[in-house]
Design a protein around this motif. Structure first.
Motif, PDB file in Angstrom:
ATOM      1  N   UNK A  24      52.707  36.526 -18.200  1.00 14.00           N
ATOM      2  CA  UNK A  24      51.665  36.864 -19.221  1.00 14.00           C
ATOM      3  C   UNK A  24      51.921  37.768 -20.224  1.00 14.00           C
ATOM      4  N   UNK A  25      50.927  37.957 -21.107  1.00 15.80           N
ATOM      5  CA  UNK A  25      51.185  39.203 -22.010  1.00 15.80           C
ATOM      6  C   UNK A  25      50.300  39.106 -23.361  1.00 15.80           C
ATOM      7  N   UNK A  26      50.639  39.978 -24.129  1.00 15.19           N
ATOM      8  CA  UNK A  26      49.978  39.986 -25.430  1.00 15.19           C
ATOM      9  C   UNK A  26      50.681  41.192 -26.386  1.00 15.19           C
ATOM     10  N   UNK A  27      50.601  41.315 -27.578  1.00 15.16           N
ATOM     11  CA  UNK A  27      50.857  42.226 -28.528  1.00 15.16           C
ATOM     12  C   UNK A  27      49.680  42.795 -29.017  1.00 15.16           C
ATOM     13  N   UNK A  28      49.397  44.201 -29.117  1.00 15.80           N
ATOM     14  CA  UNK A  28      48.032  44.818 -29.412  1.00 15.80           C
ATOM     15  C   UNK A  28      48.552  45.855 -30.503  1.00 15.80           C
ATOM     16  N   UNK A  29      47.897  45.824 -31.672  1.00 18.41           N
ATOM     17  CA  UNK A  29      47.989  46.837 -32.641  1.00 18.41           C
ATOM     18  C   UNK A  29      46.659  48.104 -32.681  1.00 18.41           C
ATOM     19  N   UNK A  30      47.030  49.077 -32.478  1.00 16.73           N
ATOM     20  CA  UNK A  30      46.050  50.219 -32.747  1.00 16.73           C
ATOM     21  C   UNK A  30      46.238  50.767 -33.896  1.00 16.73           C
ATOM     22  N   UNK A  31      44.993  50.943 -34.580  1.00 20.57           N
ATOM     23  CA  UNK A  31      44.917  51.304 -36.186  1.00 20.57           C
ATOM     24  C   UNK A  31      45.883  50.310 -36.883  1.00 20.57           C
ATOM     25  N   UNK A  32      45.902  50.395 -38.220  1.00 21.98           N
ATOM     26  CA  UNK A  32      46.336  49.498 -38.925  1.00 21.98           C
ATOM     27  C   UNK A  32      47.604  50.096 -39.705  1.00 21.98           C
TER      28      UNK A  32
END
Length: 231
Positions: free
Chosen positions: A76-84
């Motif tokens: 499973x998994x994902x990519x997450x951006x915090x702030x831009x």
């Protein structure tokens, strides 16, 4: 051990009742993501390509209906951006990538629709059912900038069921050990070859840093395709 015992019991019971029993192996590739925390600082969540594999039993009660318990290993998994990140003007942002790997036990209820007038021994498969999963491995990557200084790290995922304080920033770094959800499956079974596509809908909040607030809950979501052989 529990999964093996359940499959052995299914095998013995099916023989006793005279139902038709077969088994198979399948594996493939998919795109996983997460229903991410709905926080103002999370600017983007994108999918992650990962694998799936499974050994399963096909317990056929009729020509058109069977139950398929299985045991597999799934990513499973994902990519997450915090702030831009905005070119070189942003001095602080984070990019987080999580790739947990689960030992998974699905139990799918399968309807088989024969299309023998076109192809001999060919069935369209439709079905689904629940799954339970246990985290066994995985990697997490963290990169970005803090006050203009770049950083990056890669570590093993920590699986924990210990809840953190409400609104703690722990939406990365730890993932709960257990997951539960529902599968939906469609495909074709032709002689001993199977082709499947499916969707897994996780129902459990896997973020131990946000157990008490709906805003920060994280849940697994995954599309996958697989090719298999049936014996």
């Amino acid at each position: 051990m529990i999964a093996a015992a359940l499959m052995a019991a299914s095998f013995s019971d099916s023989q006793a009742q005279g139902v038709e029993l077969s088994y198979g192996l399948k594996g493939g590739y998919g795109r996983s993501t997460m229903r991410a925390p709905r926080r103002a600082d999370i600017t983007n969540v994108s999918g992650y390509y990962t694998f799936n594999s499974e050994f399963y039993l096909d317990i056929a009660f009729t020509e058109h209906f069977s139950i398929q318990p299985g045991l597999g290993v799934t990513g499973r998994g994902a990519k997450i951006n915090v702030l831009q990140e905005e070119a070189s003007t942003t001095t602080t942002f984070y990019k987080y990538q999580s790739n947990p790997i689960y030992l998974e036990l699905p139990v799918n209820f399968i309807a088989k629709i024969p299309i023998g007038d076109i192809f001999d021994k060919c069935n369209v498969i439709l079905g689904g059912g629940p799954y339970v999963a246990y985290g066994i491995a995985g990697k997490q990557k963290l990169s970005g900038k803090f006050l203009g200084k770049s950083f990056s790290s890669e570590d093993n995922i920590t699986f924990s069921n210990d809840d953190q304080p409400v609104n703690s920033n722990n939406f990365y770094g730890e993932i709960k050990k257990f997951d539960f959800g529902l599968n939906a499956i469609a495909g074709v079974e032709y002689h001993w070859v199977t082709l499947n596509i499916g969707y897994a809908y996780g129902a459990v909040n896997i973020n131990p840093g946000a157990n008490l607030t709906p805003i920060d809950r994280m849940k697994n979501r995954s599309w996958y395709g697989s090719v298999g052989v049936k014996f």
